[in-house]
Design a protein around this motif. Sequence first.
Motif, mmCIF file in Angstrom:
data_model
loop_
_atom_site.group_PDB
_atom_site.id
_atom_site.type_symbol
_atom_site.label_atom_id
_atom_site.label_comp_id
_atom_site.label_asym_id
_atom_site.label_seq_id
_atom_site.Cartn_x
_atom_site.Cartn_y
_atom_site.Cartn_z
ATOM 1 N N LEU A 48 0.728 38.078 48.401
ATOM 2 C CA LEU A 48 0.316 37.187 49.472
ATOM 3 C C LEU A 48 -0.869 36.353 49.009
ATOM 4 C CD1 LEU A 48 0.200 36.251 52.491
ATOM 5 C CD2 LEU A 48 -1.220 38.267 52.934
ATOM 6 N N ILE A 49 -0.843 35.059 49.334
ATOM 7 C CA ILE A 49 -1.952 34.149 49.055
ATOM 8 C C ILE A 49 -2.517 33.689 50.390
ATOM 9 C CG2 ILE A 49 -2.660 31.954 48.025
ATOM 10 C CD1 ILE A 49 -0.164 32.267 46.172
ATOM 11 N N ILE A 50 -3.830 33.792 50.558
ATOM 12 C CA ILE A 50 -4.456 33.363 51.799
ATOM 13 C C ILE A 50 -5.558 32.343 51.498
ATOM 14 C CG2 ILE A 50 -5.840 34.057 53.788
ATOM 15 C CD1 ILE A 50 -4.433 36.703 53.786
ATOM 16 N N TYR A 51 -5.462 31.201 52.144
ATOM 17 C CA TYR A 51 -6.499 30.164 52.051
ATOM 18 C C TYR A 51 -7.386 30.279 53.289
ATOM 19 C CZ TYR A 51 -8.688 25.617 51.224
ATOM 20 O OH TYR A 51 -9.586 24.617 50.974
ATOM 21 N N CYS A 52 -8.672 30.555 53.083
ATOM 22 C CA CYS A 52 -9.621 30.681 54.180
ATOM 23 C C CYS A 52 -10.283 29.325 54.428
ATOM 24 C CB CYS A 52 -10.675 31.742 53.864
ATOM 25 S SG CYS A 52 -9.992 33.416 53.717
ATOM 26 N N MET A 53 -9.895 28.687 55.537
ATOM 27 C CA MET A 53 -10.346 27.332 55.822
ATOM 28 C C MET A 53 -11.733 27.305 56.443
ATOM 29 S SD MET A 53 -6.915 25.378 57.175
ATOM 30 C CE MET A 53 -7.670 23.772 56.837
ATOM 31 N N GLY A 54 -12.473 26.234 56.116
ATOM 32 C CA GLY A 54 -13.779 26.008 56.699
ATOM 33 C C GLY A 54 -13.704 25.001 57.820
ATOM 34 N N VAL A 55 -14.589 24.006 57.793
ATOM 35 C CA VAL A 55 -14.667 23.050 58.902
ATOM 36 C C VAL A 55 -14.148 21.661 58.550
ATOM 37 C CG1 VAL A 55 -16.586 24.251 59.992
ATOM 38 C CG2 VAL A 55 -17.067 22.502 58.292
ATOM 39 N N ALA A 58 -9.521 17.812 57.215
ATOM 40 C CA ALA A 58 -8.741 16.827 56.468
ATOM 41 C C ALA A 58 -8.766 17.111 54.971
ATOM 42 C CB ALA A 58 -9.269 15.422 56.759
ATOM 43 N N ASP A 59 -9.968 17.345 54.432
ATOM 44 C CA ASP A 59 -10.091 17.619 52.994
ATOM 45 C C ASP A 59 -9.369 18.912 52.621
ATOM 46 O OD1 ASP A 59 -11.568 15.345 52.704
ATOM 47 O OD2 ASP A 59 -13.516 16.367 52.728
ATOM 48 N N GLU A 60 -9.507 19.911 53.459
ATOM 49 C CA GLU A 60 -8.917 21.202 53.121
ATOM 50 C C GLU A 60 -7.391 21.177 53.253
ATOM 51 O OE1 GLU A 60 -11.240 24.817 53.580
ATOM 52 O OE2 GLU A 60 -12.218 23.778 55.245
ATOM 53 N N THR A 81 -6.286 31.188 57.113
ATOM 54 C CA THR A 81 -7.116 31.643 58.218
ATOM 55 C C THR A 81 -7.915 30.452 58.719
ATOM 56 O OG1 THR A 81 -9.079 32.215 56.913
ATOM 57 C CG2 THR A 81 -7.361 33.897 57.108
ATOM 58 N N GLY A 82 -8.103 30.382 60.009
ATOM 59 C CA GLY A 82 -8.862 29.275 60.587
ATOM 60 C C GLY A 82 -8.564 29.155 62.056
ATOM 61 N N ASP A 83 -8.944 28.021 62.629
ATOM 62 C CA ASP A 83 -8.679 27.770 64.041
ATOM 63 C C ASP A 83 -7.250 27.252 64.157
ATOM 64 O OD1 ASP A 83 -8.750 27.298 66.710
ATOM 65 O OD2 ASP A 83 -10.113 25.582 66.621
ATOM 66 N N VAL A 84 -6.297 28.171 64.055
ATOM 67 C CA VAL A 84 -4.885 27.779 64.004
ATOM 68 C C VAL A 84 -4.393 27.265 65.357
ATOM 69 C CG1 VAL A 84 -4.400 29.402 62.160
ATOM 70 C CG2 VAL A 84 -4.086 30.134 64.519
ATOM 71 N N LYS A 85 -5.213 27.353 66.403
ATOM 72 C CA LYS A 85 -4.821 26.846 67.719
ATOM 73 C C LYS A 85 -5.248 25.394 67.925
ATOM 74 C CE LYS A 85 -5.112 31.433 69.881
ATOM 75 N NZ LYS A 85 -5.770 32.244 70.935
ATOM 76 N N THR A 86 -5.903 24.819 66.944
ATOM 77 C CA THR A 86 -6.375 23.441 67.071
ATOM 78 C C THR A 86 -5.207 22.480 67.242
ATOM 79 O OG1 THR A 86 -7.666 21.677 66.040
ATOM 80 C CG2 THR A 86 -6.394 23.063 64.574
ATOM 81 N N GLY A 87 -5.467 21.389 67.945
ATOM 82 C CA GLY A 87 -4.421 20.381 68.148
ATOM 83 C C GLY A 87 -4.477 19.274 67.118
ATOM 84 N N ASN A 88 -5.343 19.394 66.118
ATOM 85 C CA ASN A 88 -5.450 18.364 65.084
ATOM 86 C C ASN A 88 -4.093 18.150 64.417
ATOM 87 O OD1 ASN A 88 -5.851 17.390 62.243
ATOM 88 N ND2 ASN A 88 -7.968 17.249 62.942
ATOM 89 N N PRO A 89 -3.515 16.921 64.464
ATOM 90 C CA PRO A 89 -2.167 16.694 63.927
ATOM 91 C C PRO A 89 -2.057 16.927 62.429
ATOM 92 C CG PRO A 89 -3.247 14.613 64.504
ATOM 93 C CD PRO A 89 -4.085 15.694 65.072
ATOM 94 N N VAL A 90 -3.118 16.601 61.684
ATOM 95 C CA VAL A 90 -3.085 16.835 60.238
ATOM 96 C C VAL A 90 -2.996 18.325 59.951
ATOM 97 C CG1 VAL A 90 -4.338 16.547 58.068
ATOM 98 C CG2 VAL A 90 -4.388 14.731 59.786
ATOM 99 N N ILE A 102 -3.513 32.982 60.561
ATOM 100 C CA ILE A 102 -4.389 34.016 61.114
ATOM 101 C C ILE A 102 -5.539 33.333 61.832
ATOM 102 C CG2 ILE A 102 -5.837 36.009 60.587
ATOM 103 C CD1 ILE A 102 -4.216 36.351 58.003
ATOM 104 N N GLN A 103 -5.628 33.567 63.126
ATOM 105 C CA GLN A 103 -6.664 32.941 63.948
ATOM 106 C C GLN A 103 -8.036 33.540 63.647
ATOM 107 O OE1 GLN A 103 -6.508 30.364 66.197
ATOM 108 N NE2 GLN A 103 -8.727 30.562 66.452
ATOM 109 N N THR A 104 -9.045 32.697 63.569
ATOM 110 C CA THR A 104 -10.426 33.158 63.444
ATOM 111 C C THR A 104 -11.102 33.111 64.811
ATOM 112 O OG1 THR A 104 -11.075 30.911 62.834
ATOM 113 C CG2 THR A 104 -10.657 32.467 61.039
ATOM 114 N N PRO A 105 -12.132 33.908 65.059
ATOM 115 C CA PRO A 105 -12.780 34.825 64.109
ATOM 116 C C PRO A 105 -11.903 36.036 63.788
ATOM 117 C CG PRO A 105 -13.714 35.095 66.294
ATOM 118 C CD PRO A 105 -12.808 33.907 66.380
ATOM 119 N N LEU A 106 -12.046 36.521 62.552
ATOM 120 C CA LEU A 106 -11.253 37.658 62.107
ATOM 121 C C LEU A 106 -11.762 38.938 62.777
ATOM 122 C CD1 LEU A 106 -11.098 36.863 58.273
ATOM 123 C CD2 LEU A 106 -9.412 36.283 60.031
ATOM 124 N N THR A 107 -10.835 39.789 63.148
ATOM 125 C CA THR A 107 -11.201 41.064 63.763
ATOM 126 C C THR A 107 -10.330 42.181 63.196
ATOM 127 O OG1 THR A 107 -9.653 40.733 65.607
ATOM 128 C CG2 THR A 107 -11.918 39.986 65.927
#
Length: 276
Positions: A48-55, A58-60, A81-90, A102-107
């Motif tokens: 498994l490969i996981i990319y942990c997204m920041g803020v 667009a760049d990420e 991992t990140g705010d996977v519920k965001t409505g950002n189209p990109v 995986i939705q953040t914050p991680l628990t």
Amino acid sequence: MKKILLTGTNQANIGFFFANLANEFEMITTSTRPDDFSRHIDLFTPDLIIYCMGVNLADECQEIDKLLRRLSHDEVLFGVTGDVKTGNPVYREVLNKVKLTIQTPLTMPSLKHTLNSALGIKSEDAKDSDAEHAGASADAKPSSVMFAGSDEDENRRKHILIIDDSPLVLKTVNNILKEKYDVSLARGGEPAYTYLEKNKTDLILIDYEMPGENGPSVLTNIRKMRNGQKVPAVYLTGVKDTASFMEAVKTHPQGYLLKPMDSQKLLSKLEEILGQ
């Protein structure tokens, strides 16, 4: 034990994985450089490969696209991992390309459950893994190794290999050094040997006290390896007795630093040895 390759810009989330799941999965981390990413896939063969997204979404998202193109097959799960519920189209476009979100914050324990489900680990298997770890002998060698950075570019920053059995110490020292140096982390002697069989480093930071092989024993073995013969080494230690000091002297280290770690003393010692 299933293998997870971690990458991305969110160091806090990457640290969360190591702090909470180091006994459940074999994990390493790599930079987001495509060549480095591909190199670690070949070396580590993750499940498994996981990319942990920041803020910087667009760049990420562009970085994730580049990494996805580096995968030559669909056998490796790729998640974020990140705010996977965001409505950002990109962001939504990228999420449609990955197999795990995986939705953040991680628990905990929800994260462990999500990973087990994605990797096909049944609950009883996880319990067996816990029991096996709990019953492991005190001298068992840790198998986890974390890599970051590449040593193939002549213009690269100096590279530091840190060897310690404590995930917390590895995380702490990595956080101190990562802005100035490329860093690889090994939880004990065996993963350090594996790394040095194919890679070089400019300096080794090594814990004096580790289960199984202690620091002097590991460093003695490294000195027998082609990529470890002339590498300067510094011990990280809380030991102050004379007998231990004399044992360490036999391995000809370039210095000692006492735990708990003083970040300025650590950086000063590295600058003194490496000249930068």
